[in-house]
Scaffold this active site. Sequence first.
Site, PDB file in Angstrom:
ATOM      1  N   GLU A 161      45.087  32.708  66.933  1.00  6.66           N
ATOM      2  CA  GLU A 161      45.465  33.060  68.304  1.00  6.66           C
ATOM      3  C   GLU A 161      44.593  32.320  69.321  1.00  6.66           C
ATOM      4  O   GLU A 161      45.065  31.924  70.385  1.00  6.66           O
ATOM      5  CB  GLU A 161      45.350  34.577  68.530  1.00  6.66           C
ATOM      6  CG  GLU A 161      46.245  35.426  67.643  1.00  6.66           C
ATOM      7  CD  GLU A 161      47.731  35.309  67.988  1.00  6.66           C
ATOM      8  OE1 GLU A 161      48.085  34.611  68.949  1.00  6.66           O
ATOM      9  OE2 GLU A 161      48.547  35.920  67.259  1.00  6.66           O
ATOM     10  N   ARG A 165      46.560  29.850  71.890  1.00  5.76           N
ATOM     11  CA  ARG A 165      46.609  30.325  73.289  1.00  5.76           C
ATOM     12  C   ARG A 165      45.543  29.651  74.155  1.00  5.76           C
ATOM     13  O   ARG A 165      45.844  29.120  75.218  1.00  5.76           O
ATOM     14  CB  ARG A 165      46.425  31.843  73.340  1.00  5.76           C
ATOM     15  CG  ARG A 165      47.523  32.585  72.591  1.00  5.76           C
ATOM     16  CD  ARG A 165      47.405  34.090  72.779  1.00  5.76           C
ATOM     17  NE  ARG A 165      48.220  34.788  71.784  1.00  5.76           N
ATOM     18  CZ  ARG A 165      48.949  35.859  72.028  1.00  5.76           C
ATOM     19  NH1 ARG A 165      48.990  36.389  73.215  1.00  5.76           N
ATOM     20  NH2 ARG A 165      49.644  36.434  71.061  1.00  5.76           N
ATOM     21  N   GLU A 462      61.070  33.047  71.523  1.00  2.65           N
ATOM     22  CA  GLU A 462      61.698  32.107  70.574  1.00  2.65           C
ATOM     23  C   GLU A 462      63.150  31.763  70.916  1.00  2.65           C
ATOM     24  O   GLU A 462      63.566  30.597  70.788  1.00  2.65           O
ATOM     25  CB  GLU A 462      61.614  32.650  69.135  1.00  2.65           C
ATOM     26  CG  GLU A 462      60.194  32.683  68.556  1.00  2.65           C
ATOM     27  CD  GLU A 462      59.362  33.869  69.047  1.00  2.65           C
ATOM     28  OE1 GLU A 462      59.958  34.816  69.609  1.00  2.65           O
ATOM     29  OE2 GLU A 462      58.127  33.848  68.894  1.00  2.65           O
TER      30      GLU A 462
HETATM   31  C1  DMJ Z   1      53.551  33.358  70.200  1.00  6.15           C
HETATM   32  O1  DMJ Z   1      52.211  33.687  70.301  1.00  6.15           O
HETATM   33  C2  DMJ Z   1      53.738  32.038  69.519  1.00  6.15           C
HETATM   34  O2  DMJ Z   1      54.991  31.528  69.823  1.00  6.15           O
HETATM   35  C3  DMJ Z   1      53.582  32.147  68.017  1.00  6.15           C
HETATM   36  O3  DMJ Z   1      53.834  30.939  67.369  1.00  6.15           O
HETATM   37  C4  DMJ Z   1      54.513  33.203  67.477  1.00  6.15           C
HETATM   38  N1  DMJ Z   1      54.420  34.442  68.138  1.00  6.15           N
HETATM   39  C5  DMJ Z   1      54.249  34.523  69.568  1.00  6.15           C
HETATM   40  C6  DMJ Z   1      55.471  34.886  70.358  1.00  6.15           C
HETATM   41  O4  DMJ Z   1      56.385  35.678  69.760  1.00  6.15           O
END
Ligand code: DMJ
Length: 570
Positions: A161, A165, A462
């Site tokens: 994460e 991020r 997504e």
């Molecule tokens: C996001 O943090 C990113 O797209 C990750 O690859 C998958 N999950 C979340 C959003 O659903």
Amino acid sequence: MHTTDPPSTPRHLGRIPFRRISGRWIAFLCLFATVTLFWLAAPLSYHLPLPHGLGPGPTDPEPPSRPGTGQDATIWDERKDEVRRAYLHALVGYKQHAFPADELLALSGGKSNKFNGWSVTLLDSMDTMWIMGLYDEFADAVEVVAGQNFTTGQGYAPFFETVIRYLGGLLSAYALSGEPILLARADDLGTLLLPVFAATSSGLPAYSVNTDSGSTAGGWMGNIVLFSEATSCQPEFKYLAKLTGRKDYYAAVDNIMNRMYDANVEDGLFPLTWSQNGRPLDEHFSVGASADSGYEYLLKQYLLSNDTKALTQYLKSMDGIINKLLHVTPNRHLLYVASTNRGVVSHNLEHLACFLPGVLALGAHAIPPSLLDKKTRERHQWAAEGLAYTCYTSYVDQRSGLGPDGLRMKPGRRWVEVLEEWEKEGRGGSGPPGYVEREGRGADGDGLDYELASAVYLLRPETVESLYVLWKTTGDAKWRERGYEIFTAIERNAKTAFGYASVDQVDREVVRKIDDMPSFFLAETLKYLYLLFEDGDPYPFSKWVFNTEAHPLPVFEWTEWEKNTYNITG
Ligand code: DMJ
């Protein structure tokens, strides 16, 4: 207050110290010549400043008029503004009620710290600010980054994460703006994360790291390494290696890929869990949680820096996914991606898996004919459009207009079998099954061909991400219209006095709000919607690659020196 005019002179240019008159003149003449050349070469439609990262920047001319552009431009401009207003509502709510904590609790006006307490909502969406022309907000965020030392105290930063991020966010914000402090902080953060690779015998990353001591820790599954978490850091660390000249960044993440390639997994499908010494631990194959971005990054590593080893693996893996995991429901012929565990098929479609249509469409569009044969490209495109339709349909089928986090599909047949029958029968009807869109519901039960496995909508990106890629790669305005339907459903159901909240009971007219506002809503969902409604093509796929958290990184080439020094072979 915010502005929509770019800062005319990036502030760091003003900080270049010129010691002698002659040097100052030379610098002035060079700058003058560069600006004049750029001005002569640039079409008048350029509307954003040159970035100062490696990429050519968001300055490409407008593409030729396509359906949904031209005379409709005002509608799309208005829709884009609606998304910008939504972003500002979320950002202001976060800043007033939650900053410097990580995330806003959008129902109560409270805050939460799930991502190290480094103000993730702000850092994760700096590039969104830039893309939306919110330059004052961007400048404020730069100040926050400048004062951030990425300390965890007693806690541990989750590696995956933190990379997607924070590191991705900083690198993208740097590539767009050229603010040197963003690169300096990205380099600091990259250094602080490096102990995760040294903690295991294989070099697969430990789950988390204490950035003060460098000690590492496992997650809720102990010392298990997830496929997606090990293989979703390569674009970020390789771009960082490019910017800094540091071989250690490159070597650490390239080793992971080589271990994955050497595992030579059957059908190109990667087990979800791995031991810290680099061995697969299960026979569970999926493209949802624990796998998703691992497959996405195979293509994106190729697109970012021409990594042909990653492309070879991508094509093998997509073959495996298409042949083994894609299924079609019996009545509505909805295409979906299932998962298998020790050979047993689970007919669940996760919202997380709705990134796959976007990736397939991107590959079909971007991989040259010499590397992707016609038949495979055609299948990838059909699969992309069929899956995207199912993901979109899962929204419009609901009374709220929002898509559930999981669907239990009515078990259908494998897509390739149905497809091969259709081909043997001379490719009749209006097109391949699972690709052709059928209006309305089927006749069985409630007619949906699925039940809700999870009725929450978590503000995830997504589906709109895939709609964006399909719009860009096909030019068919239906993908844009569908994105707008989803945006209006978000506005109707998820907006609160403070920001936007995830919701439960998406199948009802009146949903139940959940007290959160994930940073990816600002980083990804709203960014993709904004770009979907943008008439120009400021971030063409030939020049920018979006990381899995929607942070655009510029396409680059390795120099001979880098190839030799980093030992780049692919
Ligand atoms: C996001 O943090 C990113 O797209 C990750 O690859 C998958 N999950 C979340 C959003 O659903």
